[in-house]
Design a protein around this motif. Structure first.
Motif, PDB file in Angstrom:
ATOM      1  N   LYS A  77     -11.128  11.937  -7.877  1.00 11.91           N
ATOM      2  CA  LYS A  77     -11.473  11.007  -6.779  1.00 11.91           C
ATOM      3  C   LYS A  77     -11.921  11.471  -5.423  1.00 11.91           C
ATOM      4  CE  LYS A  77      -7.228   8.283  -8.112  1.00 11.91           C
ATOM      5  NZ  LYS A  77      -5.727   8.094  -7.640  1.00 11.91           N
ATOM      6  N   ALA A  78     -11.762  12.540  -5.032  1.00 10.10           N
ATOM      7  CA  ALA A  78     -12.169  13.292  -3.889  1.00 10.10           C
ATOM      8  C   ALA A  78     -13.714  13.826  -4.182  1.00 10.10           C
ATOM      9  CB  ALA A  78     -11.346  14.445  -3.599  1.00 10.10           C
ATOM     10  N   LYS A  79     -14.189  13.368  -5.339  1.00 11.87           N
ATOM     11  CA  LYS A  79     -15.437  13.756  -5.701  1.00 11.87           C
ATOM     12  C   LYS A  79     -15.898  15.279  -5.494  1.00 11.87           C
ATOM     13  CE  LYS A  79     -17.932   9.397  -5.030  1.00 11.87           C
ATOM     14  NZ  LYS A  79     -16.592   8.586  -4.711  1.00 11.87           N
ATOM     15  N   LEU A  80     -14.902  16.121  -6.158  1.00 14.28           N
ATOM     16  CA  LEU A  80     -15.216  17.650  -5.934  1.00 14.28           C
ATOM     17  C   LEU A  80     -15.214  18.209  -7.255  1.00 14.28           C
ATOM     18  CD1 LEU A  80     -12.044  18.202  -3.536  1.00 14.28           C
ATOM     19  CD2 LEU A  80     -14.354  18.534  -2.808  1.00 14.28           C
ATOM     20  N   ASP A  81     -16.248  19.273  -7.180  1.00 14.10           N
ATOM     21  CA  ASP A  81     -16.547  19.741  -8.527  1.00 14.10           C
ATOM     22  C   ASP A  81     -15.517  20.969  -8.511  1.00 14.10           C
ATOM     23  OD1 ASP A  81     -17.645  21.040 -10.986  1.00 14.10           O
ATOM     24  OD2 ASP A  81     -18.780  22.506  -9.656  1.00 14.10           O
ATOM     25  N   LEU A  82     -14.713  21.026  -9.730  1.00 11.73           N
ATOM     26  CA  LEU A  82     -13.480  21.914  -9.735  1.00 11.73           C
ATOM     27  C   LEU A  82     -13.805  23.236  -9.461  1.00 11.73           C
ATOM     28  CD1 LEU A  82     -11.628  19.613 -10.996  1.00 11.73           C
ATOM     29  CD2 LEU A  82     -10.538  21.639 -12.074  1.00 11.73           C
ATOM     30  N   VAL A  83     -14.753  23.942 -10.416  1.00  9.12           N
ATOM     31  CA  VAL A  83     -15.108  25.555 -10.255  1.00  9.12           C
ATOM     32  C   VAL A  83     -15.723  25.877  -8.958  1.00  9.12           C
ATOM     33  CG1 VAL A  83     -16.255  27.139 -11.394  1.00  9.12           C
ATOM     34  CG2 VAL A  83     -15.241  25.357 -12.746  1.00  9.12           C
ATOM     35  N   GLN A  84     -16.700  24.883  -8.357  1.00  8.13           N
ATOM     36  CA  GLN A  84     -17.443  25.367  -7.354  1.00  8.13           C
ATOM     37  C   GLN A  84     -16.566  25.116  -6.036  1.00  8.13           C
ATOM     38  OE1 GLN A  84     -20.614  26.255  -7.323  1.00  8.13           O
ATOM     39  NE2 GLN A  84     -20.340  26.641  -5.368  1.00  8.13           N
ATOM     40  N   SER A  85     -15.809  24.134  -6.076  1.00 12.05           N
ATOM     41  CA  SER A  85     -14.750  24.144  -4.829  1.00 12.05           C
ATOM     42  C   SER A  85     -13.668  25.151  -4.789  1.00 12.05           C
ATOM     43  CB  SER A  85     -14.110  22.687  -4.999  1.00 12.05           C
ATOM     44  OG  SER A  85     -14.957  21.578  -5.101  1.00 12.05           O
ATOM     45  N   MET A  86     -13.268  25.521  -5.969  1.00 14.39           N
ATOM     46  CA  MET A  86     -12.391  26.880  -6.001  1.00 14.39           C
ATOM     47  C   MET A  86     -12.954  28.021  -5.659  1.00 14.39           C
ATOM     48  SD  MET A  86     -10.408  26.507  -9.905  1.00 14.39           S
ATOM     49  CE  MET A  86      -9.422  25.205 -10.025  1.00 14.39           C
ATOM     50  N   ARG A 177      -7.966  16.800   2.922  1.00  9.10           N
ATOM     51  CA  ARG A 177      -9.304  16.562   3.649  1.00  9.10           C
ATOM     52  C   ARG A 177     -10.367  16.772   2.851  1.00  9.10           C
ATOM     53  NH1 ARG A 177      -7.691  20.094   8.376  1.00  9.10           N
ATOM     54  NH2 ARG A 177      -5.671  19.268   9.303  1.00  9.10           N
ATOM     55  N   HIS A 178     -10.256  16.285   1.745  1.00 10.20           N
ATOM     56  CA  HIS A 178     -11.513  16.492   0.719  1.00 10.20           C
ATOM     57  C   HIS A 178     -12.143  17.839   0.491  1.00 10.20           C
ATOM     58  CE1 HIS A 178     -12.028  12.220   0.132  1.00 10.20           C
ATOM     59  NE2 HIS A 178     -11.690  11.840   1.482  1.00 10.20           N
TER      60      HIS A 178
END
Length: 194
Positions: A77-86, A177-178
């Motif tokens: 929903k927040a348009k976040l790539d899991l691995v990259q954002s981690m 906050r995204h």
């Protein structure tokens, strides 16, 4: 004709009943007298050796992050790539881990959550097999984190967060906050403070 009452159980005689033969009858439990001079034993949970005050020595890069079902859904929903954002959150290599229970939970959600299922089947994710019965993912994650303190738990579920906060030395990753944030992570490990 007399009608049977609704939900009446068949009555069974107990194994200690006088009508059963002497040899087949169950014996009454014999109570042992407590010795007042005996040392009383209490089971106290042993603290893991990896904890040094609030520092967990088993935590360190590459970080193993246990992912919950709703964390994947909220990331989409927040348009976040899991691995990259981690990696952006922790400034280190992250290995997202997903248990069989969480996979089962996502599969049960059906066609609406097919994107989440495709993300969960990513080869970068490490699969952790479950040996217990039932597929309630929250209990599975809490039990796994209690046994092995080497995981960070990624969840948005308030109830699961509350349960994990009671376990010392386990950081929680959440979305705000995204972007991904982390709580209860020692400062020495380079987790950002917002």
């Amino acid at each position: 004709k007399k009608a049977r009452k609704y939900a009446v159980m068949k009555r069974m005689i107990s194994l200690r009943d006088q009508r059963i033969n002497e040899k087949d009858r169950a014996k009454a439990p014999v109570k042992k007298k407590e010795d007042p001079s005996a040392i009383k034993e209490r089971e106290v949970p042993q603290h893991p050796s990896c904890l040094f005050f609030q520092y967990n020595t088993q935590l360190g890069p590459p970080y193993h992050i246990l992912v919950d079902t709703n964390f994947i859904n909220f990331s989409i929903k927040a348009k976040l790539d899991l691995v990259q954002s981690m990696m952006d959150c922790l400034y280190a290599k992250c290995i997202p881990c997903i248990t069989d229970c969480v996979m089962g939970e996502i599969e049960k959600l059906g066609q609406k959550y097919r994107v989440a299922l495709r993300i969960a089947k990513d080869p970068r994710f490490e699969r952790l097999p479950c040996m217990h019965k039932g597929t309630y993912a929250d209990d599975c994650l809490v039990q796994r984190v209690t046994q092995h303190k080497c995981y960070i738990v990624a969840t948005v579920d308030k109830e699961l967060k509350r349960r994990i906060r009671k376990i010392p030395g386990v950081p929680i990753m959440y979305i705000s906050r995204h972007r991904y944030n982390i709580e209860r992570m020692p400062d020495d490990y380079g987790a950002p403070r917002f």
